[in-house]
Design an enzyme around this catalytic site. Structure first.
Site, PDB file in Angstrom:
ATOM      1  N   HIS A 119       0.814  -1.215   0.000  1.00 20.96           N
ATOM      2  CA  HIS A 119       0.000   0.000   0.000  1.00 20.96           C
ATOM      3  C   HIS A 119       0.847   1.265   0.000  1.00 20.96           C
ATOM      4  O   HIS A 119       2.012   1.259   0.412  1.00 20.96           O
ATOM      5  CB  HIS A 119      -0.942  -0.012   1.193  1.00 20.96           C
ATOM      6  CG  HIS A 119      -2.018  -1.035   1.075  1.00 20.96           C
ATOM      7  ND1 HIS A 119      -3.023  -1.170   1.996  1.00 20.96           N
ATOM      8  CD2 HIS A 119      -2.264  -1.979   0.123  1.00 20.96           C
ATOM      9  CE1 HIS A 119      -3.837  -2.147   1.627  1.00 20.96           C
ATOM     10  NE2 HIS A 119      -3.387  -2.654   0.490  1.00 20.96           N
ATOM     11  N   CYS A 141      -2.304  -0.614   7.538  1.00 16.99           N
ATOM     12  CA  CYS A 141      -1.619   0.659   7.316  1.00 16.99           C
ATOM     13  C   CYS A 141      -1.801   1.597   8.504  1.00 16.99           C
ATOM     14  O   CYS A 141      -0.894   2.354   8.852  1.00 16.99           O
ATOM     15  CB  CYS A 141      -2.084   1.318   6.024  1.00 16.99           C
ATOM     16  SG  CYS A 141      -1.403   0.504   4.548  1.00 16.99           S
ATOM     17  N   GLU A 160       0.721   4.004   1.797  1.00 16.24           N
ATOM     18  CA  GLU A 160       1.190   4.436   3.108  1.00 16.24           C
ATOM     19  C   GLU A 160       2.406   3.622   3.540  1.00 16.24           C
ATOM     20  O   GLU A 160       3.388   4.175   4.050  1.00 16.24           O
ATOM     21  CB  GLU A 160       0.092   4.273   4.175  1.00 16.24           C
ATOM     22  CG  GLU A 160      -1.196   4.983   3.872  1.00 16.24           C
ATOM     23  CD  GLU A 160      -2.242   4.102   3.198  1.00 16.24           C
ATOM     24  OE1 GLU A 160      -3.414   4.201   3.587  1.00 16.24           O
ATOM     25  OE2 GLU A 160      -1.880   3.328   2.292  1.00 16.24           O
ATOM     26  N   CYS A 199      -6.220   1.182   5.445  1.00 16.50           N
ATOM     27  CA  CYS A 199      -6.693  -0.098   5.965  1.00 16.50           C
ATOM     28  C   CYS A 199      -6.155  -0.285   7.385  1.00 16.50           C
ATOM     29  O   CYS A 199      -5.296   0.478   7.851  1.00 16.50           O
ATOM     30  CB  CYS A 199      -6.240  -1.243   5.059  1.00 16.50           C
ATOM     31  SG  CYS A 199      -4.471  -1.615   5.160  1.00 16.50           S
TER      32      CYS A 199
END
Length: 161
Positions: A80, A121, A82, A118
């Site tokens: 992801h 993250c 992040e 999420c």
């Protein structure tokens, strides 16, 4: 007199440019970490270095399996945005900083008004020592999340029945 955009939208515009490198077929994200008005790192979602991306393969495993959004991230090929931004920075440089996050629909290119991090993250953001997450909602509107709110939320723990 010149009409300048806010610092938040300035950094969100940069994160939005970063997402143009993303390789997810479902949702593309761009993130930047800023501290003391200096960009510390950037990240977008895509497969780990050296592995094939979904856009290159032409399919998404989670989509083929009809996995609903927000579930079964272990099946996803992507790291992801992040996480990639955090991986690329030193913790001492991030502590007290802000992560700016922008998401778009991978098919339509539409801005995601419901973009968020999420659960995994969120844990990374907490451990990185970041203070705030600024998430774009519209081309000019955004939400500011205090990371301390995520610390107490425990939103990644399923409720006991």
């Amino acid at each position: 007199m010149m009409n300048r955009i806010s610092k938040e939208n300035y950094y969100l515009d940069i994160a939005q440019t970063v997402l143009e490198r993303a390789t997810c077929l479902r949702r593309v994200y761009g993130a930047i970490i800023v501290k003391n008005d200096e960009i510390i790192s950037t990240g977008y979602n895509g497969a780990p270095r050296g592995r094939r991306n979904c856009v290159d393969m032409g399919f998404c495993t989670r989509e083929m399996m009809k996995v609903p959004r927000g579930e079964r991230y272990e099946l996803c090929r992507s790291v992801h945005a992040e996480a990639n931004a955090i991986i690329s920075a030193s913790r001492r440089d991030m502590v007290g900083g802000t992560l700016y996050l922008v998401g778009r629909d991978g098919r339509t290119g539409e801005l995601l008004g419901d973009a968020t991090s999420c659960a995994m993250c969120r844990r990374l953001v907490i451990n990185a020592g970041l203070e705030r997450v600024v998430i774009r909602r519209t081309p000019t509107e955004y939400e500011v999340v205090q990371v301390s709110d995520w610390v107490g939320a425990e939103d990644d723990v399923p409720a006991l029945q």
